[in-house]
Write a protein that holds these residues in place. Sequence first.
Motif, PDB file in Angstrom:
ATOM      1  N   PHE A  72       0.786  -1.234   0.000  1.00 23.81           N
ATOM      2  CA  PHE A  72       0.000   0.000   0.000  1.00 23.81           C
ATOM      3  C   PHE A  72       0.818   1.285   0.000  1.00 23.81           C
ATOM      4  CE2 PHE A  72      -3.060  -3.001   0.764  1.00 23.81           C
ATOM      5  CZ  PHE A  72      -3.142  -3.472   2.060  1.00 23.81           C
ATOM      6  N   GLU A  73       1.876   1.364   0.688  1.00 28.19           N
ATOM      7  CA  GLU A  73       2.620   2.613   0.846  1.00 28.19           C
ATOM      8  C   GLU A  73       3.577   2.824  -0.323  1.00 28.19           C
ATOM      9  OE1 GLU A  73       2.110   4.846   3.263  1.00 28.19           O
ATOM     10  OE2 GLU A  73       0.566   3.554   4.118  1.00 28.19           O
ATOM     11  N   SER A  74       3.676   4.082  -0.810  1.00 25.33           N
ATOM     12  CA  SER A  74       4.508   4.341  -1.988  1.00 25.33           C
ATOM     13  C   SER A  74       5.973   3.963  -1.753  1.00 25.33           C
ATOM     14  CB  SER A  74       4.391   5.797  -2.432  1.00 25.33           C
ATOM     15  OG  SER A  74       4.807   6.676  -1.419  1.00 25.33           O
ATOM     16  N   SER A  75       6.503   4.229  -0.576  1.00 22.85           N
ATOM     17  CA  SER A  75       7.905   3.889  -0.314  1.00 22.85           C
ATOM     18  C   SER A  75       8.121   2.377  -0.314  1.00 22.85           C
ATOM     19  CB  SER A  75       8.379   4.491   1.006  1.00 22.85           C
ATOM     20  OG  SER A  75       7.592   4.016   2.075  1.00 22.85           O
ATOM     21  N   VAL A  76       7.160   1.635   0.210  1.00 21.66           N
ATOM     22  CA  VAL A  76       7.246   0.171   0.217  1.00 21.66           C
ATOM     23  C   VAL A  76       7.124  -0.362  -1.208  1.00 21.66           C
ATOM     24  CG1 VAL A  76       6.131  -1.945   1.028  1.00 21.66           C
ATOM     25  CG2 VAL A  76       6.361   0.009   2.570  1.00 21.66           C
ATOM     26  N   ILE A  77       6.202   0.200  -1.979  1.00 19.46           N
ATOM     27  CA  ILE A  77       6.022  -0.216  -3.367  1.00 19.46           C
ATOM     28  C   ILE A  77       7.274   0.068  -4.177  1.00 19.46           C
ATOM     29  CG2 ILE A  77       4.736   0.239  -5.496  1.00 19.46           C
ATOM     30  CD1 ILE A  77       2.269   0.794  -3.657  1.00 19.46           C
ATOM     31  N   LEU A  78       7.854   1.252  -4.013  1.00 21.38           N
ATOM     32  CA  LEU A  78       9.079   1.591  -4.749  1.00 21.38           C
ATOM     33  C   LEU A  78      10.223   0.657  -4.391  1.00 21.38           C
ATOM     34  CD1 LEU A  78       8.920   5.470  -4.644  1.00 21.38           C
ATOM     35  CD2 LEU A  78       8.796   4.019  -6.683  1.00 21.38           C
ATOM     36  N   GLN A  79      10.371   0.346  -3.131  1.00 20.71           N
ATOM     37  CA  GLN A  79      11.438  -0.572  -2.714  1.00 20.71           C
ATOM     38  C   GLN A  79      11.207  -1.959  -3.317  1.00 20.71           C
ATOM     39  OE1 GLN A  79      14.312   0.233  -0.818  1.00 20.71           O
ATOM     40  NE2 GLN A  79      14.849  -1.681  -1.801  1.00 20.71           N
ATOM     41  N   TYR A  80       9.968  -2.417  -3.286  1.00 21.24           N
ATOM     42  CA  TYR A  80       9.642  -3.715  -3.868  1.00 21.24           C
ATOM     43  C   TYR A  80       9.980  -3.732  -5.363  1.00 21.24           C
ATOM     44  CZ  TYR A  80       7.167  -7.573  -5.904  1.00 21.24           C
ATOM     45  OH  TYR A  80       6.881  -8.702  -6.621  1.00 21.24           O
ATOM     46  N   LEU A  81       9.535  -2.700  -6.095  1.00 23.17           N
ATOM     47  CA  LEU A  81       9.789  -2.662  -7.539  1.00 23.17           C
ATOM     48  C   LEU A  81      11.283  -2.611  -7.850  1.00 23.17           C
ATOM     49  CD1 LEU A  81       6.955  -0.247  -8.703  1.00 23.17           C
ATOM     50  CD2 LEU A  81       7.116  -2.715  -9.146  1.00 23.17           C
ATOM     51  N   GLN A  82      12.014  -1.836  -7.073  1.00 23.70           N
ATOM     52  CA  GLN A  82      13.453  -1.754  -7.272  1.00 23.70           C
ATOM     53  C   GLN A  82      14.101  -3.127  -7.063  1.00 23.70           C
ATOM     54  OE1 GLN A  82      15.109   1.426  -4.959  1.00 23.70           O
ATOM     55  NE2 GLN A  82      16.473   1.975  -6.621  1.00 23.70           N
ATOM     56  N   ASP A  83      13.722  -3.807  -6.001  1.00 26.09           N
ATOM     57  CA  ASP A  83      14.250  -5.145  -5.731  1.00 26.09           C
ATOM     58  C   ASP A  83      13.786  -6.137  -6.800  1.00 26.09           C
ATOM     59  OD1 ASP A  83      15.409  -4.116  -3.438  1.00 26.09           O
ATOM     60  OD2 ASP A  83      13.912  -4.995  -2.090  1.00 26.09           O
ATOM     61  N   TYR A  84      12.529  -6.048  -7.194  1.00 27.34           N
ATOM     62  CA  TYR A  84      11.946  -6.966  -8.183  1.00 27.34           C
ATOM     63  C   TYR A  84      12.685  -6.865  -9.517  1.00 27.34           C
ATOM     64  CZ  TYR A  84       8.451  -8.870 -11.411  1.00 27.34           C
ATOM     65  OH  TYR A  84       7.802  -9.576 -12.385  1.00 27.34           O
ATOM     66  N   PHE A  85      12.877  -5.645 -10.006  1.00 27.35           N
ATOM     67  CA  PHE A  85      13.514  -5.490 -11.309  1.00 27.35           C
ATOM     68  C   PHE A  85      15.016  -5.697 -11.261  1.00 27.35           C
ATOM     69  CE2 PHE A  85       9.502  -3.231 -12.296  1.00 27.35           C
ATOM     70  CZ  PHE A  85       9.102  -4.071 -13.321  1.00 27.35           C
ATOM     71  N   SER A  86      15.665  -5.387 -10.146  1.00 31.73           N
ATOM     72  CA  SER A  86      17.108  -5.626 -10.078  1.00 31.73           C
ATOM     73  C   SER A  86      17.405  -7.113  -9.924  1.00 31.73           C
ATOM     74  CB  SER A  86      17.758  -4.812  -8.971  1.00 31.73           C
ATOM     75  OG  SER A  86      17.260  -5.188  -7.722  1.00 31.73           O
ATOM     76  N   SER A  87      16.556  -7.862  -9.217  1.00 30.41           N
ATOM     77  CA  SER A  87      16.792  -9.301  -9.060  1.00 30.41           C
ATOM     78  C   SER A  87      16.466 -10.070 -10.316  1.00 30.41           C
ATOM     79  CB  SER A  87      15.988  -9.849  -7.877  1.00 30.41           C
ATOM     80  OG  SER A  87      14.610  -9.839  -8.163  1.00 30.41           O
ATOM     81  N   SER A  88      15.562  -9.528 -11.147  1.00 28.61           N
ATOM     82  CA  SER A  88      15.223 -10.215 -12.394  1.00 28.61           C
ATOM     83  C   SER A  88      16.140  -9.779 -13.523  1.00 28.61           C
ATOM     84  CB  SER A  88      13.760  -9.939 -12.775  1.00 28.61           C
ATOM     85  OG  SER A  88      13.591  -8.570 -13.086  1.00 28.61           O
ATOM     86  N   GLY A  89      17.039  -8.828 -13.234  1.00 29.21           N
ATOM     87  CA  GLY A  89      17.960  -8.347 -14.260  1.00 29.21           C
ATOM     88  C   GLY A  89      17.284  -7.476 -15.291  1.00 29.21           C
ATOM     89  N   GLU A  90      16.093  -6.961 -14.979  1.00 23.88           N
ATOM     90  CA  GLU A  90      15.330  -6.196 -15.951  1.00 23.88           C
ATOM     91  C   GLU A  90      15.428  -4.697 -15.775  1.00 23.88           C
ATOM     92  OE1 GLU A  90      11.308  -7.367 -16.559  1.00 23.88           O
ATOM     93  OE2 GLU A  90      11.762  -9.480 -16.292  1.00 23.88           O
ATOM     94  N   GLU A  91      15.906  -4.211 -14.647  1.00 27.48           N
ATOM     95  CA  GLU A  91      15.905  -2.780 -14.411  1.00 27.48           C
ATOM     96  C   GLU A  91      16.896  -2.111 -15.350  1.00 27.48           C
ATOM     97  OE1 GLU A  91      16.112   0.349 -10.724  1.00 27.48           O
ATOM     98  OE2 GLU A  91      17.025  -1.591 -10.479  1.00 27.48           O
ATOM     99  N   ASP A  92      16.461  -1.008 -15.976  1.00 27.37           N
ATOM    100  CA  ASP A  92      17.309  -0.226 -16.850  1.00 27.37           C
ATOM    101  C   ASP A  92      17.988   0.824 -15.984  1.00 27.37           C
ATOM    102  OD1 ASP A  92      18.542   1.026 -18.951  1.00 27.37           O
ATOM    103  OD2 ASP A  92      16.721   1.936 -19.758  1.00 27.37           O
TER     104      ASP A  92
END
Length: 96
Positions: A72-92
Amino acid sequence: MNQPTTPKPKFYDMLHSNNAARIRLWLRLTHNTEKVQTIMLTHSGIESPHYKSINPLQKVPALVTEDGLHLFESSVILQYLQDYFSSSGEEDDDDD
């Protein structure tokens, strides 16, 4: 043979939400807008029983992960997305 598609995280957004805009901006800056399903809500959408089951606080932003976790919280969502895309090797990741 077709590969099964992996479900995308679902980002619940609202046009005039500053907190949701942070996530929207991050997704654009990291070129990940196509990798997350964005669902734009209206005031009546936030008050719906369906959205209340996603976020009992009935506020945006919210994110439902591909595993069904509700954030729910924007800071939690941003942290999740950052971790999600960096662990999948997809973050640009641009090094400035």
